[in-house]
Design a protein around this motif. Structure first.
Motif, PDB file in Angstrom:
ATOM      1  N   ASP A  36      11.386   7.906  -9.086  1.00 20.25           N
ATOM      2  CA  ASP A  36      11.469   6.379  -9.404  1.00 20.25           C
ATOM      3  C   ASP A  36      11.755   5.601  -8.021  1.00 20.25           C
ATOM      4  N   THR A  37      10.472   5.221  -7.598  1.00 14.18           N
ATOM      5  CA  THR A  37      10.354   4.611  -6.379  1.00 14.18           C
ATOM      6  C   THR A  37      11.319   3.221  -6.068  1.00 14.18           C
ATOM      7  N   GLY A  38      11.574   2.522  -7.284  1.00 13.94           N
ATOM      8  CA  GLY A  38      12.388   1.649  -7.557  1.00 13.94           C
ATOM      9  C   GLY A  38      13.793   1.736  -6.911  1.00 13.94           C
ATOM     10  N   LEU A  39      14.184   2.932  -7.135  1.00 19.80           N
ATOM     11  CA  LEU A  39      15.600   3.378  -6.693  1.00 19.80           C
ATOM     12  C   LEU A  39      15.509   3.345  -5.155  1.00 19.80           C
ATOM     13  N   THR A  40      14.409   3.812  -4.361  1.00 20.43           N
ATOM     14  CA  THR A  40      14.436   3.499  -3.181  1.00 20.43           C
ATOM     15  C   THR A  40      14.692   2.212  -2.441  1.00 20.43           C
ATOM     16  N   TYR A  41      13.816   1.132  -3.155  1.00 23.02           N
ATOM     17  CA  TYR A  41      14.388  -0.074  -2.615  1.00 23.02           C
ATOM     18  C   TYR A  41      15.779  -0.729  -3.191  1.00 23.02           C
ATOM     19  N   ARG A  42      16.221  -0.232  -4.273  1.00 22.03           N
ATOM     20  CA  ARG A  42      17.614  -0.342  -4.653  1.00 22.03           C
ATOM     21  C   ARG A  42      18.641   0.361  -3.686  1.00 22.03           C
ATOM     22  N   ALA A  43      18.306   1.343  -3.171  1.00 22.56           N
ATOM     23  CA  ALA A  43      19.281   2.149  -2.147  1.00 22.56           C
ATOM     24  C   ALA A  43      19.415   0.920  -0.900  1.00 22.56           C
ATOM     25  N   ALA A  87      16.889  -5.824  -4.654  1.00 23.08           N
ATOM     26  CA  ALA A  87      16.061  -4.665  -4.401  1.00 23.08           C
ATOM     27  C   ALA A  87      14.341  -5.525  -4.215  1.00 23.08           C
ATOM     28  N   SER A  88      14.175  -6.382  -5.363  1.00 17.53           N
ATOM     29  CA  SER A  88      13.060  -7.143  -5.336  1.00 17.53           C
ATOM     30  C   SER A  88      13.016  -8.051  -4.168  1.00 17.53           C
ATOM     31  N   THR A  89      14.128  -8.656  -3.371  1.00 20.01           N
ATOM     32  CA  THR A  89      14.217  -9.377  -2.101  1.00 20.01           C
ATOM     33  C   THR A  89      13.904  -8.621  -0.952  1.00 20.01           C
ATOM     34  N   VAL A  90      14.707  -7.360  -1.084  1.00 17.79           N
ATOM     35  CA  VAL A  90      14.231  -6.655   0.401  1.00 17.79           C
ATOM     36  C   VAL A  90      12.814  -6.096   0.357  1.00 17.79           C
ATOM     37  N   ALA A  91      12.182  -6.025  -0.929  1.00 21.98           N
ATOM     38  CA  ALA A  91      10.937  -5.211  -1.149  1.00 21.98           C
ATOM     39  C   ALA A  91       9.719  -6.211  -0.448  1.00 21.98           C
ATOM     40  N   VAL A  92      10.111  -7.214  -0.367  1.00 24.01           N
ATOM     41  CA  VAL A  92       8.936  -8.193   0.374  1.00 24.01           C
ATOM     42  C   VAL A  92       9.166  -7.902   2.081  1.00 24.01           C
ATOM     43  N   VAL A  96      10.393  -2.490   5.990  1.00 25.84           N
ATOM     44  CA  VAL A  96      11.049  -1.638   4.753  1.00 25.84           C
ATOM     45  C   VAL A  96       9.905  -0.951   4.070  1.00 25.84           C
ATOM     46  N   ARG A  97       8.840  -1.484   3.569  1.00 28.18           N
ATOM     47  CA  ARG A  97       7.911  -0.814   2.725  1.00 28.18           C
ATOM     48  C   ARG A  97       7.187   0.078   3.317  1.00 28.18           C
ATOM     49  N   ARG A  98       6.899   0.041   4.873  1.00 27.10           N
ATOM     50  CA  ARG A  98       6.173   0.808   5.684  1.00 27.10           C
ATOM     51  C   ARG A  98       7.266   2.354   5.645  1.00 27.10           C
ATOM     52  N   GLY A 118       6.411   3.089  -9.837  1.00 24.63           N
ATOM     53  CA  GLY A 118       6.814   1.954  -9.007  1.00 24.63           C
ATOM     54  C   GLY A 118       6.128   0.636  -9.361  1.00 24.63           C
ATOM     55  N   ARG A 119       5.677  -0.114  -8.091  1.00 22.43           N
ATOM     56  CA  ARG A 119       4.911  -1.418  -8.353  1.00 22.43           C
ATOM     57  C   ARG A 119       3.486  -1.018  -7.439  1.00 22.43           C
ATOM     58  N   ASP A 120       3.251  -0.015  -6.674  1.00 23.70           N
ATOM     59  CA  ASP A 120       2.188  -0.078  -5.642  1.00 23.70           C
ATOM     60  C   ASP A 120       1.863   1.352  -5.436  1.00 23.70           C
ATOM     61  N   ILE A 121       2.181   2.403  -6.477  1.00 26.96           N
ATOM     62  CA  ILE A 121       1.888   3.576  -6.395  1.00 26.96           C
ATOM     63  C   ILE A 121       0.372   4.045  -6.327  1.00 26.96           C
ATOM     64  N   ARG A 168      11.136 -14.459 -13.273  1.00 19.58           N
ATOM     65  CA  ARG A 168      11.249 -14.712 -11.885  1.00 19.58           C
ATOM     66  C   ARG A 168      10.794 -13.283 -11.304  1.00 19.58           C
ATOM     67  N   ARG A 169      11.212 -12.158 -11.805  1.00 16.97           N
ATOM     68  CA  ARG A 169      11.138 -11.042 -11.077  1.00 16.97           C
ATOM     69  C   ARG A 169       9.577 -10.566 -10.976  1.00 16.97           C
ATOM     70  N   ASP A 170       8.910 -10.818 -12.051  1.00 20.78           N
ATOM     71  CA  ASP A 170       7.434 -10.776 -12.151  1.00 20.78           C
ATOM     72  C   ASP A 170       6.710 -11.523 -10.858  1.00 20.78           C
ATOM     73  N   ARG A 172       7.971 -12.689  -8.229  1.00 21.63           N
ATOM     74  CA  ARG A 172       8.290 -12.267  -7.039  1.00 21.63           C
ATOM     75  C   ARG A 172       7.486 -10.714  -6.458  1.00 21.63           C
ATOM     76  N   ASP A 173       7.209  -9.828  -7.616  1.00 24.95           N
ATOM     77  CA  ASP A 173       6.698  -8.787  -7.217  1.00 24.95           C
ATOM     78  C   ASP A 173       5.385  -8.787  -7.438  1.00 24.95           C
ATOM     79  N   MET A 174       4.713  -9.916  -8.221  1.00 19.64           N
ATOM     80  CA  MET A 174       3.106  -9.816  -8.011  1.00 19.64           C
ATOM     81  C   MET A 174       2.781 -10.851  -6.972  1.00 19.64           C
ATOM     82  N   GLY A 175       3.709 -11.699  -6.714  1.00 13.52           N
ATOM     83  CA  GLY A 175       3.184 -12.951  -5.548  1.00 13.52           C
ATOM     84  C   GLY A 175       3.383 -12.585  -4.277  1.00 13.52           C
ATOM     85  N   ARG A 176       4.138 -11.414  -4.050  1.00 13.38           N
ATOM     86  CA  ARG A 176       4.417 -11.356  -2.457  1.00 13.38           C
ATOM     87  C   ARG A 176       3.216 -10.674  -1.712  1.00 13.38           C
ATOM     88  N   ALA A 177       3.326 -11.024  -0.442  1.00 13.65           N
ATOM     89  CA  ALA A 177       1.937 -10.898   0.304  1.00 13.65           C
ATOM     90  C   ALA A 177       1.673  -9.260   0.537  1.00 13.65           C
TER      91      ALA A 177
HETATM   92  O1   DC Z   1      11.759  -0.463 -10.932  1.00 10.56           O
HETATM   93  P1   DC Z   1      12.972  -1.197 -10.480  1.00 10.56           P
HETATM   94  O2   DC Z   1      13.619  -2.399 -11.223  1.00 10.56           O
HETATM   95  O3   DC Z   1      14.087  -0.334 -10.146  1.00 10.56           O
HETATM   96  O4   DC Z   1      12.728  -1.911  -8.911  1.00 10.56           O
HETATM   97  C1   DC Z   1      13.496  -2.948  -8.217  1.00 10.56           C
HETATM   98  C2   DC Z   1      12.533  -3.679  -7.238  1.00 10.56           C
HETATM   99  O5   DC Z   1      12.038  -2.852  -6.155  1.00 10.56           O
HETATM  100  C3   DC Z   1      11.442  -4.232  -7.792  1.00 10.56           C
HETATM  101  O6   DC Z   1      11.564  -5.653  -8.499  1.00 10.56           O
HETATM  102  C4   DC Z   1      10.521  -4.275  -6.814  1.00 10.56           C
HETATM  103  C5   DC Z   1      10.867  -3.530  -5.898  1.00 10.56           C
HETATM  104  N1   DC Z   1       9.838  -2.178  -5.914  1.00 10.56           N
HETATM  105  C6   DC Z   1       8.620  -2.177  -5.176  1.00 10.56           C
HETATM  106  O7   DC Z   1       8.507  -3.369  -4.387  1.00 10.56           O
HETATM  107  N2   DC Z   1       7.829  -1.162  -5.002  1.00 10.56           N
HETATM  108  C7   DC Z   1       7.792  -0.135  -5.774  1.00 10.56           C
HETATM  109  N3   DC Z   1       7.061   0.806  -5.711  1.00 10.56           N
HETATM  110  C8   DC Z   1       8.958  -0.035  -6.680  1.00 10.56           C
HETATM  111  C9   DC Z   1      10.047  -1.143  -6.764  1.00 10.56           C
END
Ligand code: DC
Length: 218
Positions: A36-43, A87-92, A96-98, A118-121, A168-170, A172-177
C-alpha cells in the motif's frame, strides 16, 4: 527459454474507492507481495509530525523518506485520518516522491511479483505493469463508506465534513504538478459505486485472468 518476469498488478484511484481491500484480495489470491504505497507517504508525514517539523520542510521530509522501509510499515500507527491528510501534503514534494518511487519499484521487482496500490502506480512507478486497474467511486459513496467504517470502529463522524475532506483530498491528489492521480491510458476502469467488494474482486480477477491467459498463449 524466456524467464517470466514477476507479475505486477498496479491499482490506482482516489481515497476511499476500495483499492486497499481489492489489492489485499488480489495479493492473497495470486500469492503476490503487497504494498500500500499510501503508507510510505504516511510514514514520512508521521515522522515529521512526531518530530514537530513542518510538513513543507523539504529537507526533513526527504530525510524521513530515505528512512522508509516498505517492508516495515505499521498500518495501525499510520492509519489516522490526520496522518492521511498530512501525507497528501508531503506527497507534493518532488524529492520525497523520487525517493519513495525508487523504493516502491524495487519492491515491485522482487519475485514472485506484487500488487501495489496508490495514485501513480500505473503511470509512474510501474508503467510496464502486467495489469493496471483504476478503481473509483463517486465522492458521496466514498464518504458514506468512510463514515460506516468509523462507526463500525465505535466512533462517530458527520457525513458533510467527511465529504468535504474527500473532495479536498481529491483536488490535492489530482491537481498536483508532480505525478497527479490520473488514469493510465491502458488501465481498466472499475467504478465500485454500485458494487459490493466481492463483485469488484470478481471483476478484477476476470481482468487479471485474461491477461495471464494471453501471456500463456504468447
Ligand atoms: O491512500 P492513502 O490515503 O493512504 O494515501 C495518503 C496520501 O498519500 C494521498 O492523499 C496521496 C499520497 N499518495 C501519493 O501521492 N501517491 C501514492 N502512490 C500513494 C499515496
Amino acid at each position: 527459454m524466456t524467464v517470466a518476469r514477476p507479475l505486477v498488478i498496479a491499482i490506482d484511484g482516489p481515497a476511499g474507492a476500495g483499492k486497499g481491500t481489492l489489492a489485499r484480495r488480489l495479493a492473497d489470491y495470486y500469492h503476490l507481495n503487497l504494498l500500500d504505497t499510501g503508507l510510505t507517504y504516511r510514514a514520512v508525514a508521521y515522522d515529521l509530525m512526531s518530530r514537530g517539523r513542518r510538513l513543507d520542510d523539504r529537507e526533513a521530509a526527504m530525510e524521513a523518506a530515505n528512512n522508509v522501509d516498505p517492508g516495515r510499515l505499521d498500518r495501525s500507527l499510520l492509519s489516522a485520518h490526520a496522518v492521511g491528510e498530512a501525507a497528501s501534503t508531503v506527497a507534493v514534494i518532488p524529492g520525497v516522491r523520487r525517493i519513495l518511487v525508487e523504493k516502491q519499484r524495487a519492491f515491485a521487482e522482487r519475485p514472485p511479483g506484487a500488487v501495489l496500490d496508490g495514485r501513480d502506480i500505473g503511470t509512474v512507478v510501474c508503467p510496464d505493469a502486467g495489469v493496471k486497474l483504476y478503481v473509483t467511486a463517486s465522492a458521496e459513496v466514498r464518504a458514506r463508506r468512510r463514515l460506516a467504517e468509523i462507526e463500525a470502529a465505535g466512533g462517530s463522524g458527520d457525513l458533510a465534513g467527511i465529504l468535504a475532506d474527500i473532495r479536498r483530498r481529491d483536488e490535492r491528489d489530482m491537481g498536483r504538478a508532480d505525478s497527479p492521480l490520473e488514469r493510465a491510458a491502458d488501465a481498466h476502469l472499475l467504478d465500485t459505486s454500485e458494487m459490493a467488494i466481492e463483485t469488484a474482486f470478481l471483476a478484477a480477477k476476470a481482468i487479471v485472468d485474461d491477461v495471464l491467459a494471453a501471456g500463456n498463449e504468447a
